[in-house]
Design a protein around this motif. Structure first.
Motif, short mmCIF file in Angstrom:
data_model
loop_
_atom_site.label_atom_id
_atom_site.label_comp_id
_atom_site.label_asym_id
_atom_site.label_seq_id
_atom_site.Cartn_x
_atom_site.Cartn_y
_atom_site.Cartn_z
N ASP A 671 -5.56 1.80 -6.57
CA ASP A 671 -4.47 2.36 -5.50
C ASP A 671 -5.41 1.60 -4.08
O ASP A 671 -6.62 2.22 -3.56
CB ASP A 671 -4.93 3.85 -5.21
CG ASP A 671 -3.46 4.92 -4.51
OD1 ASP A 671 -3.50 4.04 -3.80
OD2 ASP A 671 -3.69 6.05 -4.65
N GLN A 673 -5.76 1.96 0.58
CA GLN A 673 -4.88 2.52 1.28
C GLN A 673 -6.07 2.01 2.48
O GLN A 673 -7.13 2.23 3.08
CB GLN A 673 -4.87 3.62 1.26
CG GLN A 673 -4.11 4.71 2.11
CD GLN A 673 -4.24 6.03 2.68
OE1 GLN A 673 -5.63 6.42 2.53
NE2 GLN A 673 -2.59 6.91 2.45
N LYS A 675 -5.92 2.87 7.18
CA LYS A 675 -5.72 3.89 8.33
C LYS A 675 -5.90 4.10 9.18
O LYS A 675 -7.38 3.19 8.84
CB LYS A 675 -5.81 4.57 7.16
CG LYS A 675 -5.45 6.32 7.76
CD LYS A 675 -6.05 7.38 6.81
CE LYS A 675 -5.91 8.89 8.08
NZ LYS A 675 -6.29 9.67 7.34
N SER A 690 -0.92 5.05 8.09
CA SER A 690 -1.23 4.39 6.88
C SER A 690 -0.74 3.37 5.99
O SER A 690 0.91 3.82 6.00
CB SER A 690 -2.03 5.10 6.41
OG SER A 690 -1.30 6.28 5.68
N GLY A 692 0.15 2.04 2.27
CA GLY A 692 -0.66 1.67 1.00
C GLY A 692 -0.21 1.24 -0.21
O GLY A 692 1.30 0.44 0.36
N TRP A 718 4.65 -0.84 -2.13
CA TRP A 718 3.87 -0.10 -1.41
C TRP A 718 5.00 1.20 -0.52
O TRP A 718 5.70 0.94 -0.60
CB TRP A 718 4.31 -1.41 0.06
CG TRP A 718 3.46 -2.37 -0.37
CD1 TRP A 718 3.95 -3.75 -1.70
CD2 TRP A 718 2.81 -3.32 -0.20
NE1 TRP A 718 3.68 -4.40 -1.88
CE2 TRP A 718 2.08 -4.62 -0.19
CE3 TRP A 718 1.96 -2.99 0.84
CZ2 TRP A 718 1.21 -5.47 -0.62
CZ3 TRP A 718 0.33 -3.76 1.06
CH2 TRP A 718 0.47 -4.83 0.19
#
Lengths: 776, 184
Positions: A671, A673, A675, A690, A692, A718
């Motif tokens: 996972d 991300q 931001k 953000s 991801g 996404w």
């Protein structure tokens, strides 16, 4: 045994007064204050308070007071560590005004009150604990409990369609994950994979995951881990405050509305109250290419709480009611293996549908009530006694796709399955006063009395069961080390009643088990710490594993129980290291969970013949299984305001006795991300954007020829998030959030979604979230 | 002491709450008579122009699970003959025995019997009845046997509420049995 004190888990509030005082412009500043337990409001004796980066800490005295002297002006991070509490840090600014104030009295240089909130936790301190609260929890609002936890490394979900999800910790779920709802062990019909936890996440302001076996503190079932769902402490003597949450989702056109109001009773000292309620309505879910018929949801929940504090005495009363009705995708009803093979071959459901909010057959409705009373008394000498009693009533009704053919029976519209489970729990926990300010501990007794009444199509028997558990845990804390060890004994007696050939048959079972835990935490520096824990947990076979005998229509499998099953026992070792620098941090955890007599469904060579044809035959069998895995998470602020966060969950499961793999093990996932934090602007603050990406691998480690369909291919999803807070006035603020899941409307199926045979997973889902906070 | 009195009072209240609810779940166990089962399927072949009736059955009197099926006959028919085929479904787990055939007849617009022989030339089935929407049902019909040979006859009851369109595709199986078929 189970849990015990409830509320006590969250506890502590520390109220610090930071005071800077300098007689000379040199190192004469000091910080002092008092450390209090958030739950009881009582001072905590023997807490360690230290300045991060400096070696010498101090302990709080008999009144919970501490004082750190001879500090140079500057910015410091104050850390407080207490046995049985989550450690917490607070920044203190000792630069302001020290030069001008050197002649003033202490009161006059009092800069500000620094309020620190730390929470007491009963989880072993050497086991990884991940807490979702504040802004992170807000982002998950409107979702189910299982979905809310998906962001935690090592946690996935087991799903039945898109509306029913159960948390999976390190590959284990259902009866192998214990949920503590407001300090009470949640007792629903957790043996069913399509029975989601009956909890409204809006009740909680903190949801924590304890990974690994934690049987000593929490009792049976805590094999994979424990989920702690904790409300905020009651606002004793506080003015009225509250919040209103509204969330709208595009997929399913779902709306969620939840409100909370709380406060004290101005004219009566020592009281606090809270009222909370949630309404949820959703319609048919859409996959990227088609709607899923009859997948609506309706939920109405509320809770009420009141409490009283007077010196060492505290009483809390809590009632909650959860009421849900969930439509089950009508295309998932399977009459025979031929039906299943046909829909698999077709590639998409035969049942077509448009959008609708209507919930028809098949569906399930469940209500769960919890009534709890907790009382504690803190003695002058530091000892503390807490007693909690609770009653839970779980009423689950399941309606099949087809009504009975007989008109007079069909007219009754009775559910084809009804379970009524009543559980009474009783926990007494004694915390002894700190010995030499370094050793604390607790001794507890927990009982559970439970009975199940079932009617309709025979599935599980009626049963009565009684469980008693006794535990003892001791903890030793210095500024560098935290050590803990504990032991528990459980005894369980179970009586079942079922109908065989129209005659009543009773069976009697006794189970007992010792559990242990030992762990250590070493703080090498304020940035670097390591933990190691070895713990055991157990679980008695549940009634469905003992007595199942019939076709499981969702799985097109004939499942047979075994009344000779023995309890399964887990021995879990878990080690983790954490390094946190100002711009980056890394946490690495590795675990090895060995479960002896692991209960699973073993495929049998010969199919079973029924009126609907031959079904693959599975029997509940025991083996030894190992669960080995790594959880890694890291974040790096590589450009100012821009942070990248990565989380990896890697798991390998092996059937040690049969040299093979096991089914339904979550595939590995990564996972990521990115931001960007926006600068505060006027009344706007905490703005962010953000993006991801979730990468889920294909599960390749499955036993051969054990399934109708191989595990689905790997997929990548996404997501996009944004949010900000608008400070309307001193006491009011508005928070906004936007969240788009499955941004590109990707077609995918997940291995742990039981509907993967019939239909794709959910398509794009955009949500808009609004939170209005007032008072306090 | 005031505090002690309070604690005692709470203790008593708690005990009352904890024990007032206890009951024995064993008293509540009863056989469920609302639960509908099909425990037996009987095919009745009547040779046309005669009164020769042959019946073949599948029987699992206690339903799925428990004891295995007690009867699963081999269908034995003469080659190149025309038979009238009637089907009977019973729930023998109840007393008195529940005739499911009648229920199916009443809800014929939701049900469809499907008879499939393999190889196909062994037996050809034609529906002899229609529901109110003019779709076949299959409670009665005719079966024409071909040349001598061995194979299977699949008997399905498709439950198709709200979706019946004359084809087997919609709905799900209430019955799905592969009888062994011998034409000799």
């Amino acid at each position: 045994m189970h849990s015990f004190r409830n509320l006590l888990l969250t506890v502590l509030l520390a109220l610090f007064t930071a005071t800077a005082f300098a007689q000379k412009p040199a190192c004469e500043c000091f910080v002092k204050g008092v450390v209090k337990d958030r739950h009881t409001g009582q001072p905590i004796v023997g807490a360690t308070v230290l300045i991060v980066g400096e070696s010498n800490g101090v302990f709080t005295d008999q009144n919970g007071r501490y004082e750190l002297r001879n500090l140079c002006p500057g910015n410091y991070t104050l850390e407080c560590r207490i046995i049985g509490y989550s450690p917490f840090q607070q920044k203190v600014d000792l630069t302001a005004g020290h030069e001008e104030n050197f002649n003033l009295l202490e009161q006059e240089v009092h800069l500000h009150d620094v309020e620190i909130t730390a929470h007491r936790t009963d989880a072993p301190s050497s086991q990884p604990l991940t807490t979702i609260s504040g802004a992170d929890l807000d982002k998950t609002r409107g979702q189910t409990l299982g979905e809310s936890l998906r962001g935690v490394t090592g946690v996935t979900t087991l799903q039945t369609g898109s509306s029913i999800s159960k948390p999976v910790i390190h590959g284990l779920h259902s009866n192998r994950v214990l949920i503590m709802n407001n300090g009470i062990r949640q007792e629903g019909q957790q043996w069913g994979s399509e029975h989601a936890p009956e909890i409204d996440p809006f009740i909680a302001t903190r949801i924590s995951v304890v990974k690994g076996a934690a049987g000593v503190r929490y009792g049976s079932d805590a094999i994979g881990g424990v989920i702690l769902v904790e409300p905020e402490e009651l606002p004793i003597d506080q003015p009225v405050s509250g919040e209103l949450n509204a969330v709208g989702f595009s997929n399913g056109r779902q709306g969620v509305l939840s409100g909370t109001a709380q406060g004290g009773l101005g004219f009566l000292k020592g009281f606090g109250w809270r009222a909370q309620g949630t309404i949820k309505r959703g319609g048919n879910i859409r996959t990227p290419n088609y709607f899923l018929d009859n997948t609506g949801i309706s939920e109405n929940n509320f809770s009420l709480a009141a409490g009283y504090r007077n010196k060492g005495l505290g009483i809390d009363v809590f009632y909650s009611r959860f009421d849900t009705q969930i439509g089950i995708f009508s295309g998932s009803h399977i009459g025979s293996v031929t039906d299943l093979l046909n829909v698999i071959q077709n590639g998409e459901p035969f049942v077509k549908s448009g959008f609708s909010y209507a919930i028809n057959r098949p569906n399930q409705n469940a209500t769960h009530e919890l009534l709890k009373a907790e009382t504690h008394y803190q003695f002058q000498n530091g000892n503390r006694l807490q007693w909690t009693i609770a009653r839970q009533y779980n009423n689950r009704n399941e309606f099949d796709l087809h009504r009975p053919r007989n008109d007079s029976i069909a007219a009754l519209n009775h559910p084809e399955l009804t379970f009524k489970l009543t559980s009474l729990t009783n926990d007494v926990v004694w915390d002894h006063k700190p010995i030499a300010q370094k050793v604390t501990g607790q001794i507890g007794v927990s009982t559970l009395y439970q009975y199940n009444l079932m009617s309709g199509r025979p599935l599980i028997p009626n049963f009565n069961q009684f469980n008693i558990g006794v535990f003892w845990i001791e903890r030793y804390v210095t500024s560098k080390w935290e050590l803990e060890a504990g032991l528990r004994y459980d005894y369980r007696t179970l009586k079942t009643y079922r109908i065989v050939n129209r005659e009543k048959v009773a069976d009697h079972f006794d189970f007992s088990n010792f559990s242990g835990t030992a762990g250590a935490t070493r703080n090498f520096s304020d940035r670097f710490s390591a933990r190691l824990n070895v713990g055991t947990a157990w679980r008695a076979p549940n009634v469905s594993e003992l007595f199942s005998d019939g076709v499981h229509h969702g799985a097109a499998a004939y499942e047979k129980g075994d009344a000779t099953l023995q309890p399964e026992k887990a021995l879990n070792s878990i080690a983790s290291v954490k390094y946190a620098a100002p711009k980056w941090s890394v946490e690495l955890g590795a675990y090895y969970n060995y479960i002896s007599d692991f209960i699973y469904l073993k495929p049998q060579p010969e199919p079973i013949l029924t009126i609907r044809g031959a079904f693959p035959y599975f029997k509940y069998t025991q083996t030894d299984a190992s669960f080995k895995g790594i959880d890694v998470s890291g974040s790096w602020e590589f450009v100012k305001r821009t942070t990248v966060t990565s989380k990896l969950s890697y798991l390998r499961v092996y059937d040690e006795r049969n040299d093979g793999y096991l089914v339904m093990i979550p595939p590995n996932r990564l996972d990521n991300q990115l931001k960007y934090q926006l600068a505060n602007h006027g009344k706007w603050k905490d703005g962010f954007i953000s993006i991801g990406n979730l990468l889920v691998a294909e599960q390749k480690r499955v036993p051969a020829n054990s399934d109708f369909l191989p595990p689905p291919k790997a997929y990548s999803l996404w997501s996009l998030q944004a949010g900000a807070t608008l400070r309307v006035s001193e006491k009011q603020q508005l928070e906004f959030g936007i969240n788009v899941q499955n941004l590109f409307n990707t077609v995918y199926r997940d291995y742990l979604n039981r509907f993967r045979y019939y239909a794709d997973d959910m398509g794009r889902n955009a949500s808009l979230r609004l939170k209005w906070k007032f008072g306090a | 002491m005031r505090m002690n009195r309070k604690l005692t009072w709470m203790l008593l209240a708690g005990m009352t709450m904890a024990f007032v609810q206890c009951k024995d779940s064993g008293e509540a166990v009863e056989p469920d008579d609302e639960n509908e089962l099909i425990t037996s399927v009987t095919l009745k072949f009547t040779e046309q122009g005669t009164s020769n009736v042959s019946t073949f059955s599948f029987k699992d009197p206690d339903g799925d699970g428990g004891n295995a099926a007690t009867k699963f006959d081999t269908i034995s028919l003469k080659p190149n003959k025309t038979y009238t085929l009637a089907i009977e479904l019973l729930d023998e787990s109840k007393t008195p025995v529940n005739d499911i055939t009648k229920e199916v007849e009443k809800e014929s617009d939701e049900h469809l019997f499907v008879y499939t022989a393999t190889p196909g030339a062994l037996l050809t089935y034609s529906y002899g009845d229609k529901d109110k929407n003019n779709y076949p049902i299959g409670l009665t019909g005719s079966a024409v046997t071909g040349a001598a040979g061995d194979g299977k006859l699949k008997v399905q009851l498709r439950h198709q509420p709200g979706a019946k369109n004359g084809t087997p595709t919609p709905g799900s199986d209430d019955v799905n049995l592969d009888f062994i078929l011998k034409v000799k």
